[in-house]
Enzyme design. Sequence first.
Site, short mmCIF file in Angstrom:
data_model
loop_
_atom_site.label_atom_id
_atom_site.label_comp_id
_atom_site.label_asym_id
_atom_site.label_seq_id
_atom_site.Cartn_x
_atom_site.Cartn_y
_atom_site.Cartn_z
N GLN A 112 44.73 11.70 19.47
CA GLN A 112 43.50 10.93 19.36
C GLN A 112 43.27 10.12 20.63
O GLN A 112 44.11 10.08 21.51
CB GLN A 112 43.56 10.00 18.16
CG GLN A 112 44.74 9.03 18.22
CD GLN A 112 45.07 8.44 16.86
OE1 GLN A 112 44.30 8.57 15.93
NE2 GLN A 112 46.22 7.79 16.74
N HIS B 55 42.94 -5.54 4.66
CA HIS B 55 44.36 -5.28 4.37
C HIS B 55 44.85 -6.01 3.12
O HIS B 55 45.68 -5.48 2.38
CB HIS B 55 45.22 -5.57 5.60
CG HIS B 55 45.01 -4.56 6.69
ND1 HIS B 55 44.30 -4.82 7.84
CD2 HIS B 55 45.38 -3.25 6.77
CE1 HIS B 55 44.25 -3.74 8.59
NE2 HIS B 55 44.90 -2.76 7.97
N ASP C 59 48.92 0.57 12.74
CA ASP C 59 48.70 -0.74 13.37
C ASP C 59 49.63 -1.82 12.83
O ASP C 59 49.70 -2.92 13.36
CB ASP C 59 47.23 -1.17 13.22
CG ASP C 59 46.75 -1.07 11.78
OD1 ASP C 59 47.57 -1.28 10.87
OD2 ASP C 59 45.55 -0.77 11.57
N ASP D 140 53.19 7.55 10.46
CA ASP D 140 51.96 7.67 11.23
C ASP D 140 52.15 8.76 12.27
O ASP D 140 53.19 8.84 12.92
CB ASP D 140 51.62 6.33 11.91
CG ASP D 140 50.22 6.34 12.52
OD1 ASP D 140 49.34 5.65 11.97
OD2 ASP D 140 50.00 7.05 13.52
N ALA E 121 51.62 13.27 7.72
CA ALA E 121 52.05 12.94 6.36
C ALA E 121 52.11 14.18 5.47
O ALA E 121 52.97 14.31 4.61
CB ALA E 121 51.13 11.90 5.75
N ASP F 268 46.48 4.89 4.11
CA ASP F 268 45.57 4.17 5.00
C ASP F 268 45.19 5.06 6.18
O ASP F 268 45.42 4.71 7.33
CB ASP F 268 46.26 2.88 5.46
CG ASP F 268 45.31 1.93 6.18
OD1 ASP F 268 44.09 2.13 6.07
OD2 ASP F 268 45.79 1.00 6.86
#
Lengths: 559, 527
Positions: free
Chosen positions: B264, B294, B318, B338, B373, B390
Amino acid sequence: MHRGSVPPSRRDVIAALAGLPALSAFLEACGPRGAKVPRYDGGIVGGSAALGHRLFAGDLHLRPVARTERTGTAILGSGISGLSAAWTLARAGYSGFQIYEAEPEIGGNARSGRNAVSKYPWAAHYVPVPAGENRALEALLEEAGAIAERGNDGRPVWDEAALIREPEERLYFHGQWVEGLYPRLGATREDLSQFAGFERAMRAFSAARDGKGRRAFALPRRLSSPDAEFAALDRLSMAEWLARNGYASRRLLWFVEYGCRDDFGSSLAETSAWAGIHYFAARLEGTSLEDDPAPFLTWPEGNGRLVTVLARSAAGRIRTGALVFDVTPSRSGVVLKLFDPARDEVVQVEAAHAVCALPHFAARYAVAPLRERLRERGREHAAVFDYAPWLVANVTLRERPEPHGFPMAWDNVLYASKSLGYVVATHQAGSDHGPTVLTWYHAFAGEATLPARQKLLSASWEDLAATVVADLSLAHRDIAGKIERVDLYRWGHAMARPSPGTLFNPDRRQAAEPIGRLRFAHADLSGLPLFEEANDAGVRAAESILSEERLPFSRLATP
Amino acid sequence: MTRPGADPAGAGATGGVPAPAAAPGRDGAIRPGPVYLTVLVIATCGLVYELVAGTLASYLLGDSVTQFSLVIGVYLTSMGLGAWLTRFLERGLAQRFVDAEIAVAFVGGLSAPILYFSFSSPRFFQPVFFSVVVLIGVLVGLEIPLMLRLLRTSVAFKDLVSQVLTFDYLGALVASVLFPLVFVPRLGLVRTSVLFGLLNAAVAFASIHIFRDRIGSPRRLVLKAAAVTVLLLAAFVMADRLTNLAEETQYADEVLLARTTPYQRIVLTRNRAGFQLFLNGHLQFSSVDEYRYHEALVHPAFAVNPGAKRVAVLGGGDGLAVREILRHPGVESVTLVDLDPAMTDLARNHPLFRKLNGESLSSSKVTVVNEDAMVWLPKGTDLFDLVFVDFPDPNSFAVGKLYTARFYSMLKARLDPDGAIAVQSTSPLFARHSFWIVERTIAAAGYVTRPYHAAVPSFGEWGYVLAARKPFDVPARVPPGLRFLSEANLPGLFAFGPDMARLEVPVNRLNTQVLVRTYEREWKKFE
């Protein structure tokens, strides 16, 4: 970009491989002189013709028999039809069978391989979900875990993991990847109206039935109507049928020919119109030709998954590296002679029954009465059975090429290439990043079979690998530097072609007729080189043995 | 091409033109055909640069009426200035003309990339912008008067003026039609401006040839033109990369960091209120109000399984969800999965992130796994008490697969029988169908679901789905010390007004990916 440097000899070979003019032109254009060793590794994995060709050398017949074995049912060949016969016998609790396979690996045209990155197919790599009633195939797919549950009506709910994950197909067309297989980009109104017209025509064929209520185009083929009205289509080539019906849109012709090359390994002119129409009409139950007529089931190793499932039922009963070179039906059974190259001996097997699940090109040399027929009637008789040579490459990538346009799909097709493009082995595993294996296919369609086969079998790994990489580079300029391995399988006789005039040819019907207690089961006997045909043929041969032996079983094959 | 005496006008070298210095003993007559073609080309180029500048100013500054009026006014005035300046040019006109062409090729060709870049510092954009427009205007203004004077010796004046101006206006027509219909959609602004720069360079080469008898040192001009051509060709080839770099200008605020990873593009921006993270151009959070997002993602799930010890976060590199998770002292381990190591490294090491996420990723309870994932889930067998999902919104097939029934059933296999999951599910207001597809898909995978939503000003009204393997009550408890959630406002999050109410939607499956298509269609309305 890695510029594939090409010494003149390689260019010549590639040009000689024909059918790949775009590739040689490409190599011509970007290859500075002076050889450079490719940075990837690999080799020719399969497709050794040496043992198979001993079938017609004749010398084996002169060797003495070292010993004699006995078995209930001998199954010749471990492709889908042979394995399906074994699976059917095992389901009925009959274990007195033995499979003989000449190659070191089982699976025939559904063979697969694996490396550290992924499993991958070496040939056939998907099955459409069975349309209508095909209990045998449904039972097999259920064993393979492809059925998640049964709906209220008892119909299978297919497992999401086995159905092809979107994005399913993309096409490299005019410098970019676009979604789907029909090139819509820039299509004229005439193109689109011809496409719609063709789709309507196929839908009509799909619904067509004869006076007895039989579908005109059914799967397996034997359930289709034999009426002259439809059989007449076999006398035309698909090219002729399209021309006679006013289809001239280049995009449509490309689309239809791609289907023929992909399923049959033949060009429009080499495909019987009956078969070409069957390709679309037999499976057309969904919404349109573009979003798949019927959803496909696939696995990382392609139909190798189904080979594994079928072979489970034959565990311990498969003898590989055993070339059956002589089959003689007798009054009480069938006598085979096989050559074991490892021990360098000839073994005789006396069986009560035999299923010859060999492709006809091998059966006609191994089976004594067929050898006789061939001698009497000559090569013209043999020409009913034509087999396309194929080159299949598994290209292992360290990382994926840069995306341009629509993202990498399961099936990735290059409009401007004679290859069939590639499928992504890791697609079903849900992996979209990092190392992967691309399975690249090329059918030698539209050219004389024998010279193409000879060139394929005589070309070196370097030449063939360079061809594969050049083809992939048409759409992925950065791919050469990301390749770890290029492994190749040369299929001299991959699948049977449904050539015009051969589907309803009496010779084909005759080749399928049992001789005494020797039964024949192979997709090529139907003329359509499809998983469904192979499975049906094997199941029926086995059920016929079970009937003759008066053994109890619940019939799977549709009568 | 010189064709002595072949010209019907046969003007010869009779006018008061300074004799071409380098044409000893040869007639200076010029065949006008190719010259008119060059007029057509330079007129087209001239108008294209004007359009490029106007379009860019509208893109970047908005208010297209003002931008286009200003550009046209300033550009035409500058052309007038250029025309006026030609009176001071007396000698070596052909050479000057070629020089002007090369300069136009350079400045005009590179105008779009230059303007894109200059936008990253808004204070300088306006001055740079008008300097570029004036410069191009002046140079283009030189072209036609010089051309007229060069041809005066070869063509009768009335034909000359009529022909040159005809081709000039014709060129304007060509440009104004092709620019919006062909060039911008096919090539984009940067490649369009560079392409026309190349055409100007081609005119320079052609003019060197046409006027070769009047040019003192053609070799030097050829070299100059060649250098500009090479530069423009390079810019044309690298246009994608240039646009990528320039894309930072699309962010309204100062760009602190921009990094392209294999997965990305990560961009971090800052304004007076705080800082923002963008992935592939999509806002992930703003430090001003991320706490609302969050807190809402994490705490309701803890009310379903208050004794949760083993927690996983899928996506969320993050570290902000992890920060909220660590507020619960009972949590013994957090596994963060992630895809992008660059993202988790940033969250662990960048001072701004460390401050915002409270160094959550450095906690000894946290394990970071950099994997897809979908690939990671089936590899293990250990179970989790809570899983927070998320991921970025389903704007591509590669992300969309993480919102399928297949994915949620793989996830269920890793969830304790008493466990729960909370899934960020895009906006139930802006993408109502998409939101309810996520909810229905989770339910279809065999979960009991309770959808909810929260207002996050940077995003708008945002949606989540809370789901568990067993039926559960609407959460009623939150830990103390939160800024957004309280036990008073928590039940309200689970009520949906009519404009966000449930819709009849299909299940999102791997083989349909209906969510990606729906999401794209719904968000398009707001772009």
